[in-house]
Design a protein around this motif. Structure first.
Motif, PDB file in Angstrom:
ATOM      1  N   THR A  78       0.849  -1.178   0.000  1.00 15.29           N
ATOM      2  CA  THR A  78       0.000   0.000   0.000  1.00 15.29           C
ATOM      3  C   THR A  78       0.890   1.235   0.000  1.00 15.29           C
ATOM      4  OG1 THR A  78      -1.737  -1.146   1.209  1.00 15.29           O
ATOM      5  CG2 THR A  78      -1.753   1.255   1.325  1.00 15.29           C
TER       6      THR A  78
ATOM      7  N   THR B 111      -7.337  -0.495  -0.757  1.00 14.63           N
ATOM      8  CA  THR B 111      -7.084  -1.887  -1.129  1.00 14.63           C
ATOM      9  C   THR B 111      -5.612  -2.037  -1.491  1.00 14.63           C
ATOM     10  OG1 THR B 111      -9.322  -2.064  -2.006  1.00 14.63           O
ATOM     11  CG2 THR B 111      -7.730  -3.731  -2.728  1.00 14.63           C
TER      12      THR B 111
ATOM     13  N   ASN C 187      -4.681  -8.591  -8.331  1.00 21.01           N
ATOM     14  CA  ASN C 187      -5.841  -7.700  -8.320  1.00 21.01           C
ATOM     15  C   ASN C 187      -5.612  -6.408  -9.095  1.00 21.01           C
ATOM     16  OD1 ASN C 187      -4.018  -6.662  -6.400  1.00 21.01           O
ATOM     17  ND2 ASN C 187      -5.645  -5.918  -5.060  1.00 21.01           N
TER      18      ASN C 187
ATOM     19  N   ILE D  34      -6.069   0.416  -8.905  1.00 21.58           N
ATOM     20  CA  ILE D  34      -6.919  -0.429  -8.037  1.00 21.58           C
ATOM     21  C   ILE D  34      -7.835   0.465  -7.198  1.00 21.58           C
ATOM     22  CG2 ILE D  34      -6.913  -2.008  -6.051  1.00 21.58           C
ATOM     23  CD1 ILE D  34      -4.217  -3.094  -7.196  1.00 21.58           C
ATOM     24  N   GLN D  35      -7.297   1.561  -6.678  1.00 22.63           N
ATOM     25  CA  GLN D  35      -8.101   2.461  -5.842  1.00 22.63           C
ATOM     26  C   GLN D  35      -9.198   3.116  -6.673  1.00 22.63           C
ATOM     27  OE1 GLN D  35      -7.157   1.688  -2.752  1.00 22.63           O
ATOM     28  NE2 GLN D  35      -5.519   0.693  -3.903  1.00 22.63           N
TER      29      GLN D  35
ATOM     30  N   ALA E  61     -12.040   0.734  -7.392  1.00 19.85           N
ATOM     31  CA  ALA E  61     -12.833   0.380  -6.207  1.00 19.85           C
ATOM     32  C   ALA E  61     -13.901   1.433  -5.893  1.00 19.85           C
ATOM     33  CB  ALA E  61     -11.927   0.184  -5.008  1.00 19.85           C
ATOM     34  N   LYS E  62     -13.772   2.623  -6.468  1.00 16.41           N
ATOM     35  CA  LYS E  62     -14.720   3.706  -6.141  1.00 16.41           C
ATOM     36  C   LYS E  62     -16.012   3.574  -6.887  1.00 16.41           C
ATOM     37  CE  LYS E  62     -11.211   6.995  -4.869  1.00 16.41           C
ATOM     38  NZ  LYS E  62     -10.486   8.192  -5.196  1.00 16.41           N
TER      39      LYS E  62
END
Length: 161
Positions: free
Chosen positions: A29, A86, A109, A156-157, A160-161
């Motif tokens: 992260t 994530t 992912n 990825i972030q 995810a939204k």
């Protein structure tokens, strides 16, 4: 601060006859990113044992400055818990081939499906010139933004939204 001299390639096929010396599960992260710096934390699971690190990298491309140190599980959990993000998840296979050591990363992912990369670190910049990549390596993507881990994590972030 140490120097990281590294080339990265995309693999299109996964060779089955590799000399794998270690397998790690990595959750990483990013705490902060900019055009030329990143600060990240990682949870590594090796043989069932967890390790936690924090890494600062500065620079882009082949040669970057890198400082990495261990942190405790509690600090890692506090940082991750406050971010509500994530992690980038990948399996790293440490591979020996001839006199070289590679890190083969299988991403789980990312927005890019079935992404597999292989990285090789060199002791000196001059060593890069003498390296002959094996045929199975694929294209050199060193410094290409769509393959930089912090960019993969940011995608990825966004997804995810």
């Amino acid at each position: 601060m140490g120097k990281e001299i590294e080339k990265k390639y995309v693999l299109h096929t996964y060779p089955t006859d590799l000399d794998i010396v270690e397998t790690q599960e990595i959750h990483q992260t990013y705490l902060a990113t900019s055009e030329s710096e990143t600060l990240r934390v990682r949870k590594l699971v090796i043989n069932g044992q967890e390790q936690f690190t924090m890494t600062h990298k500065a620079g882009k491309g082949l040669v970057r400055e890198e400082t990495e140190f261990d942190i405790g599980a509690g600090i890692y959990e506090q940082l991750i818990g406050k971010l509500e993000v994530t992690p980038l998840i990948k399996t790293r296979k440490k591979v020996n081939w001839n006199d070289y050591h590679f890190d083969l990363d299988i991403y789980h992912n990312t927005v890019q499906k079935n992404l597999i990369t292989i990285e090789i670190e060199f002791a000196e910049e001059a060593d890069v010139e003498h390296f002959q990549k094996p045929d199975w390596f694929g294209e050199d993507v060193t410094g290409e933004s769509q393959y930089v881990n912090s960019v993969l994590w940011e995608h990825i972030q966004s997804a995810a939204k």
